[in-house]
Motif scaffolding. Structure first.
Motif: not given
Length: 209
Positions: A33-34, A41-42, A106-108, A114-115
């Motif tokens: 979420a951000a 995001t984290k 990294k996704p964030e 969502m991964l």
């Protein structure tokens, strides 16, 4: 009753190939979420989703302002927010990282929420696909998430690229059709890390006028 004019539908026209819909099984590997004024995001253990997206998230809202992705509107036009959620896959991010000469992305760093695991070629899921989460939430896929320079700049910052402008531009060039998907909330609720997901892919065809 007036008869249908069959000449309007010539039999010589090529048929349209329709690929049947199917079901897939997936998993919410990680959630993000951000909760700030920035798109990065984290990691979190759960996401509270309403009809406006993630509560207090950078991309939450029933509507949003148009930008460069919508050249048919003056920039800043209020429109429906179909980009409430960003979905990515680890295997696709690995491909992009390799193309950029990086160990990882990294996704964030690129604002993912969502991964998703278990879906081959996640970014190629068609618009209209539905994801039914084990806990009761349903989200609907809107489209592929086109890679942009803003996300590229975030990556360049995190990897301490010597030429950040070049690295930022490289991301859109290497991540096309690998950047994941954007989606919106169809049925609200709470999603938790590790939840199983039933994915329903609709019928597909190539439209030819």
């Amino acid at each position: 009753m007036q008869e249908t004019n069959l000449e309007l539908f010539p039999t010589a026209e090529p048929t349209i190939d329709i690929v049947p819909g199917r079901k897939l099984t997936a998993k919410a590997v990680a959630l993000y979420a951000a909760p700030s004024d920035h798109f990065e995001t984290k990691a979190v253990e759960e996401l509270h989703l309403g009809f406006d997206g993630i509560a207090n998230d950078f991309h939450s809202g029933m509507t949003r302002r148009s930008g460069g992705r919508e050249p048919w509107y003056p920039r800043g036009t209020e429109m429906r927010n179909e980009r409430q959620l960003s979905l990515v896959a680890a295997d696709e991010l690995s491909i992009v990282a390799e193309r950029m000469g990086l160990e990882e992305i990294k996704p964030e760093w690129i604002g993912a929420n969502m991964l998703i695991g278990g879906v081959p070629r996640l970014s190629m899921l068609p618009a209209g696909s539905l994801m039914f989460f084990q806990g009761g939430v349903t989200i609907k896929i809107d489209a592929q998430n086109k890679p942009c320079r803003v996300a590229g700049q975030s990556i360049a910052t995190h990897v301490h690229a010597s030429d950040r402008d070049a690295a930022a531009l490289l991301f859109p060039q290497t991540a096309k059709r690998l950047r994941g998907l954007v989606a919106w909330v169809e049925k609200p609720g709470v999603v938790r890390v590790g939840e199983e997901i039933s994915v329903r892919v609709p019928e597909q065809w190539i439209y030819k006028a």
